[in-house]
Design an enzyme around this catalytic site. Structure first.
Site, PDB file in Angstrom:
ATOM      1  N   GLY A  75       0.806  -1.215   0.000  1.00 41.45           N
ATOM      2  CA  GLY A  75       0.000   0.000   0.000  1.00 41.45           C
ATOM      3  C   GLY A  75       0.836   1.261   0.000  1.00 41.45           C
ATOM      4  N   ASN A 101      -4.849   2.764  -2.394  1.00 43.88           N
ATOM      5  CA  ASN A 101      -5.815   3.002  -1.332  1.00 43.88           C
ATOM      6  C   ASN A 101      -6.527   1.692  -1.028  1.00 43.88           C
ATOM      7  OD1 ASN A 101      -8.284   3.880   0.100  1.00 43.88           O
ATOM      8  ND2 ASN A 101      -7.606   5.926  -0.452  1.00 43.88           N
ATOM      9  N   MET A 102      -6.589   1.310   0.249  1.00 39.63           N
ATOM     10  CA  MET A 102      -7.188   0.040   0.644  1.00 39.63           C
ATOM     11  C   MET A 102      -8.657   0.171   1.034  1.00 39.63           C
ATOM     12  SD  MET A 102      -4.722  -2.210   0.387  1.00 39.63           S
ATOM     13  CE  MET A 102      -2.936  -2.120   0.121  1.00 39.63           C
ATOM     14  N   HIS A 131      -5.591  16.044   2.222  1.00 41.77           N
ATOM     15  CA  HIS A 131      -4.966  15.213   3.254  1.00 41.77           C
ATOM     16  C   HIS A 131      -4.364  16.075   4.363  1.00 41.77           C
ATOM     17  CE1 HIS A 131      -5.208  12.058   0.129  1.00 41.77           C
ATOM     18  NE2 HIS A 131      -5.176  11.217   1.145  1.00 41.77           N
ATOM     19  N   LYS A 135       1.353  14.619   5.212  1.00 39.04           N
ATOM     20  CA  LYS A 135       1.524  13.779   4.012  1.00 39.04           C
ATOM     21  C   LYS A 135       2.647  14.333   3.143  1.00 39.04           C
ATOM     22  CE  LYS A 135      -0.989  11.491   0.275  1.00 39.04           C
ATOM     23  NZ  LYS A 135      -0.381  10.180   0.603  1.00 39.04           N
TER      24      LYS A 135
END
Length: 242
Positions: A75, A101-102, A131, A135
Protein backbone atom coordinates in the site's frame (compact mmCIF):
# COMPACT_ATOMS: atom_id res chain seq x y z
CA UNK A 1 -4.92 -18.14 12.24
CA UNK A 2 -3.10 -16.38 9.42
CA UNK A 3 0.14 -14.77 10.57
CA UNK A 4 0.57 -11.25 9.21
CA UNK A 5 3.89 -9.41 9.25
CA UNK A 6 3.72 -5.60 9.25
CA UNK A 7 6.47 -3.96 7.18
CA UNK A 8 6.78 -0.30 8.13
CA UNK A 9 5.38 -0.93 11.61
CA UNK A 10 6.37 2.44 13.09
CA UNK A 11 4.47 4.48 10.49
CA UNK A 12 0.91 5.76 10.93
CA UNK A 13 -0.61 2.96 8.89
CA UNK A 14 1.62 0.31 10.43
CA UNK A 15 0.48 1.29 13.92
CA UNK A 16 -3.16 1.34 12.82
CA UNK A 17 -2.92 -2.15 11.31
CA UNK A 18 -1.30 -3.41 14.51
CA UNK A 19 -4.20 -1.97 16.52
CA UNK A 20 -6.87 -3.45 14.24
CA UNK A 21 -5.25 -6.90 14.27
CA UNK A 22 -5.71 -7.09 18.05
CA UNK A 23 -9.44 -7.68 17.52
CA UNK A 24 -9.17 -9.74 14.31
CA UNK A 25 -10.45 -13.33 14.60
CA UNK A 26 -8.91 -14.75 11.40
CA UNK A 27 -5.40 -13.30 11.62
CA UNK A 28 -2.73 -12.26 14.09
CA UNK A 29 0.53 -10.31 14.12
CA UNK A 30 3.60 -12.41 13.39
CA UNK A 31 6.22 -9.67 13.61
CA UNK A 32 6.50 -5.88 13.54
CA UNK A 33 9.26 -4.83 11.15
CA UNK A 34 10.81 -1.44 10.60
CA UNK A 35 13.99 -0.14 9.02
CA UNK A 36 17.05 -1.96 10.31
CA UNK A 37 15.14 -5.09 11.32
CA UNK A 38 15.71 -8.71 10.30
CA UNK A 39 14.08 -9.36 6.92
CA UNK A 40 14.75 -13.07 7.15
CA UNK A 41 12.80 -13.29 10.40
CA UNK A 42 9.93 -11.28 8.89
CA UNK A 43 9.56 -13.74 6.01
CA UNK A 44 10.10 -16.87 8.12
CA UNK A 45 7.42 -15.98 10.67
CA UNK A 46 4.77 -14.57 8.32
CA UNK A 47 2.14 -16.17 6.09
CA UNK A 48 1.56 -12.82 4.39
CA UNK A 49 3.22 -9.40 4.67
CA UNK A 50 1.53 -5.98 4.59
CA UNK A 51 3.78 -3.14 3.40
CA UNK A 52 3.14 0.50 4.26
CA UNK A 53 6.69 1.82 4.25
CA UNK A 54 8.44 4.05 1.71
CA UNK A 55 9.47 3.63 -1.94
CA UNK A 56 12.99 2.61 -0.87
CA UNK A 57 11.53 0.22 1.71
CA UNK A 58 9.24 -1.41 -0.84
CA UNK A 59 12.17 -1.75 -3.23
CA UNK A 60 14.18 -3.58 -0.55
CA UNK A 61 11.20 -5.79 0.33
CA UNK A 62 10.62 -6.86 -3.28
CA UNK A 63 14.29 -7.66 -3.82
CA UNK A 64 14.37 -9.89 -0.74
CA UNK A 65 11.02 -11.52 -1.54
CA UNK A 66 12.53 -13.17 -4.62
CA UNK A 67 14.66 -15.32 -2.29
CA UNK A 68 11.75 -16.33 -0.03
CA UNK A 69 8.41 -15.76 -1.82
CA UNK A 70 5.45 -14.81 0.37
CA UNK A 71 2.13 -13.10 -0.43
CA UNK A 72 2.62 -9.32 -0.29
CA UNK A 73 0.01 -6.60 0.22
CA UNK A 74 1.60 -3.32 -0.86
CA UNK A 75 0.00 0.00 0.00
CA UNK A 76 3.05 2.26 -0.19
CA UNK A 77 2.49 5.28 -2.44
CA UNK A 78 4.91 7.32 -4.55
CA UNK A 79 6.39 4.26 -6.29
CA UNK A 80 8.27 4.91 -9.53
CA UNK A 81 8.19 2.85 -12.73
CA UNK A 82 11.31 0.89 -11.74
CA UNK A 83 9.67 -0.36 -8.53
CA UNK A 84 6.38 -1.10 -10.28
CA UNK A 85 8.27 -3.15 -12.88
CA UNK A 86 10.10 -5.02 -10.10
CA UNK A 87 6.74 -5.71 -8.46
CA UNK A 88 5.29 -7.09 -11.69
CA UNK A 89 8.32 -9.33 -12.13
CA UNK A 90 8.14 -10.61 -8.54
CA UNK A 91 4.45 -11.49 -8.98
CA UNK A 92 5.53 -14.33 -11.28
CA UNK A 93 6.59 -16.31 -8.20
CA UNK A 94 4.25 -14.97 -5.47
CA UNK A 95 0.82 -13.33 -5.17
CA UNK A 96 1.15 -9.54 -4.89
CA UNK A 97 -1.69 -7.13 -4.23
CA UNK A 98 -1.02 -3.46 -4.95
CA UNK A 99 -3.34 -0.52 -4.41
CA UNK A 100 -2.80 3.14 -3.64
CA UNK A 101 -5.82 3.00 -1.33
CA UNK A 102 -7.19 0.04 0.64
CA UNK A 103 -10.63 1.56 1.18
CA UNK A 104 -13.47 -0.39 -0.41
CA UNK A 105 -15.38 2.88 -0.79
CA UNK A 106 -12.54 4.40 -2.81
CA UNK A 107 -12.54 1.32 -5.05
CA UNK A 108 -16.21 1.93 -5.81
CA UNK A 109 -15.49 5.66 -6.37
CA UNK A 110 -12.83 4.70 -8.92
CA UNK A 111 -15.26 2.36 -10.68
CA UNK A 112 -18.03 4.97 -10.80
CA UNK A 113 -15.65 7.73 -11.95
CA UNK A 114 -14.48 5.55 -14.83
CA UNK A 115 -18.06 4.85 -15.90
CA UNK A 116 -19.04 8.53 -15.59
CA UNK A 117 -16.01 9.58 -17.65
CA UNK A 118 -17.13 7.24 -20.41
CA UNK A 119 -20.78 8.32 -20.33
CA UNK A 120 -20.24 12.08 -19.87
CA UNK A 121 -17.69 12.60 -22.63
CA UNK A 122 -18.38 16.31 -23.12
CA UNK A 123 -17.99 17.11 -19.42
CA UNK A 124 -14.79 18.70 -18.06
CA UNK A 125 -13.02 16.63 -15.39
CA UNK A 126 -11.41 18.04 -12.25
CA UNK A 127 -9.98 16.00 -9.35
CA UNK A 128 -9.34 17.33 -5.85
CA UNK A 129 -7.61 15.46 -3.04
CA UNK A 130 -7.29 16.62 0.57
CA UNK A 131 -4.97 15.21 3.25
CA UNK A 132 -3.35 16.05 6.59
CA UNK A 133 -0.40 18.41 6.82
CA UNK A 134 2.08 15.55 7.36
CA UNK A 135 1.52 13.78 4.01
CA UNK A 136 4.77 13.88 2.06
CA UNK A 137 3.71 13.17 -1.53
CA UNK A 138 1.38 15.09 -3.82
CA UNK A 139 -0.83 14.43 -5.61
CA UNK A 140 -1.89 11.42 -3.56
CA UNK A 141 -1.51 7.99 -5.10
CA UNK A 142 -5.28 7.62 -4.98
CA UNK A 143 -5.83 10.85 -6.92
CA UNK A 144 -3.43 9.64 -9.60
CA UNK A 145 -5.22 6.28 -9.77
CA UNK A 146 -8.51 8.12 -10.26
CA UNK A 147 -6.94 10.32 -12.93
CA UNK A 148 -5.58 7.29 -14.77
CA UNK A 149 -9.00 5.64 -14.69
CA UNK A 150 -10.95 8.61 -16.08
CA UNK A 151 -8.29 9.24 -18.74
CA UNK A 152 -8.26 5.58 -19.82
CA UNK A 153 -12.06 5.61 -20.08
CA UNK A 154 -11.70 8.34 -22.73
CA UNK A 155 -8.70 6.75 -24.46
CA UNK A 156 -6.44 9.60 -23.34
CA UNK A 157 -2.81 9.50 -22.21
CA UNK A 158 -2.83 11.07 -18.77
CA UNK A 159 0.69 12.49 -19.11
CA UNK A 160 -0.44 14.56 -22.08
CA UNK A 161 -3.62 15.99 -20.54
CA UNK A 162 -2.92 16.29 -16.80
CA UNK A 163 -2.72 19.73 -15.19
CA UNK A 164 -1.38 20.07 -11.65
CA UNK A 165 -1.97 23.77 -11.06
CA UNK A 166 -3.16 27.01 -12.63
CA UNK A 167 -1.70 30.48 -12.20
CA UNK A 168 -1.77 33.70 -14.19
CA UNK A 169 -3.23 34.26 -17.65
CA UNK A 170 -3.18 30.72 -18.99
CA UNK A 171 -5.94 30.87 -21.59
CA UNK A 172 -9.08 28.78 -21.82
CA UNK A 173 -9.31 25.28 -20.49
CA UNK A 174 -8.59 22.67 -23.16
CA UNK A 175 -11.25 20.08 -23.97
CA UNK A 176 -9.34 17.01 -22.75
CA UNK A 177 -7.64 18.63 -19.76
CA UNK A 178 -7.75 16.66 -16.48
CA UNK A 179 -6.73 18.72 -13.46
CA UNK A 180 -5.45 17.03 -10.29
CA UNK A 181 -5.27 19.45 -7.36
CA UNK A 182 -3.94 18.91 -3.82
CA UNK A 183 -4.86 20.49 -0.49
CA UNK A 184 -2.92 19.91 2.75
CA UNK A 185 -3.96 20.89 6.26
CA UNK A 186 -4.91 19.81 9.75
CA UNK A 187 -5.57 16.13 10.41
CA UNK A 188 -7.65 15.27 7.32
CA UNK A 189 -7.37 11.49 6.89
CA UNK A 190 -8.32 11.62 3.24
CA UNK A 191 -10.90 13.09 0.90
CA UNK A 192 -11.15 12.62 -2.86
CA UNK A 193 -13.53 14.30 -5.28
CA UNK A 194 -13.93 13.66 -8.99
CA UNK A 195 -16.03 16.36 -10.64
CA UNK A 196 -17.66 16.35 -14.09
CA UNK A 197 -18.70 19.81 -15.31
CA UNK A 198 -20.85 20.91 -18.25
CA UNK A 199 -22.82 24.05 -19.06
CA UNK A 200 -25.92 24.04 -16.88
CA UNK A 201 -25.05 21.04 -14.70
CA UNK A 202 -22.29 19.19 -12.90
CA UNK A 203 -21.76 15.91 -11.08
CA UNK A 204 -19.34 15.46 -8.17
CA UNK A 205 -18.39 12.05 -6.77
CA UNK A 206 -16.93 12.23 -3.26
CA UNK A 207 -15.29 9.88 -0.81
CA UNK A 208 -14.20 10.90 2.69
CA UNK A 209 -12.25 8.74 5.12
CA UNK A 210 -12.71 9.74 8.75
CA UNK A 211 -10.32 7.19 10.26
CA UNK A 212 -7.18 5.34 9.19
CA UNK A 213 -8.86 2.23 10.56
CA UNK A 214 -10.81 2.19 7.28
CA UNK A 215 -7.61 1.54 5.33
CA UNK A 216 -6.14 -0.79 7.95
CA UNK A 217 -9.22 -3.03 8.07
CA UNK A 218 -9.30 -3.12 4.28
CA UNK A 219 -5.63 -4.14 4.14
CA UNK A 220 -6.21 -6.93 6.67
CA UNK A 221 -9.21 -8.31 4.75
CA UNK A 222 -7.16 -8.25 1.56
CA UNK A 223 -4.20 -9.97 3.26
CA UNK A 224 -6.42 -12.82 4.47
CA UNK A 225 -7.85 -13.19 0.95
CA UNK A 226 -4.44 -12.95 -0.74
CA UNK A 227 -2.97 -15.73 1.42
CA UNK A 228 -5.16 -18.17 -0.54
CA UNK A 229 -4.38 -16.86 -4.05
CA UNK A 230 -1.91 -18.06 -6.67
CA UNK A 231 1.12 -16.13 -7.91
CA UNK A 232 0.16 -13.06 -10.00
CA UNK A 233 -0.57 -9.34 -9.64
CA UNK A 234 -3.88 -8.42 -8.03
CA UNK A 235 -5.79 -5.15 -7.75
CA UNK A 236 -8.71 -3.96 -5.66
CA UNK A 237 -11.02 -4.88 -8.56
CA UNK A 238 -9.88 -8.51 -8.30
CA UNK A 239 -10.69 -8.49 -4.58
CA UNK A 240 -14.14 -6.96 -5.14
CA UNK A 241 -14.85 -8.98 -8.28
CA UNK A 242 -15.65 -5.95 -10.43
Amino acid sequence: MIKIGIYGAKGRMGKQIEECLKSETQAQISILYDKGGNLGELFEKSDVIIDFSSPSGTHELLNYARTMPKPLVIGTTGLDEKILHLMQSASEVMPIFYATNMSLGVAVLNYLASKASQMLRNFDIEILEMHHRHKKDAPSGTAMTLAQSVAKARNLELEKVRVSGRDGIIGERSKDEIAVMSLRGGDIVGRHMVGFYEDGEFLELNHTATSRATFAKGAIKIAIWLSKQEAKMYSINDFLGI
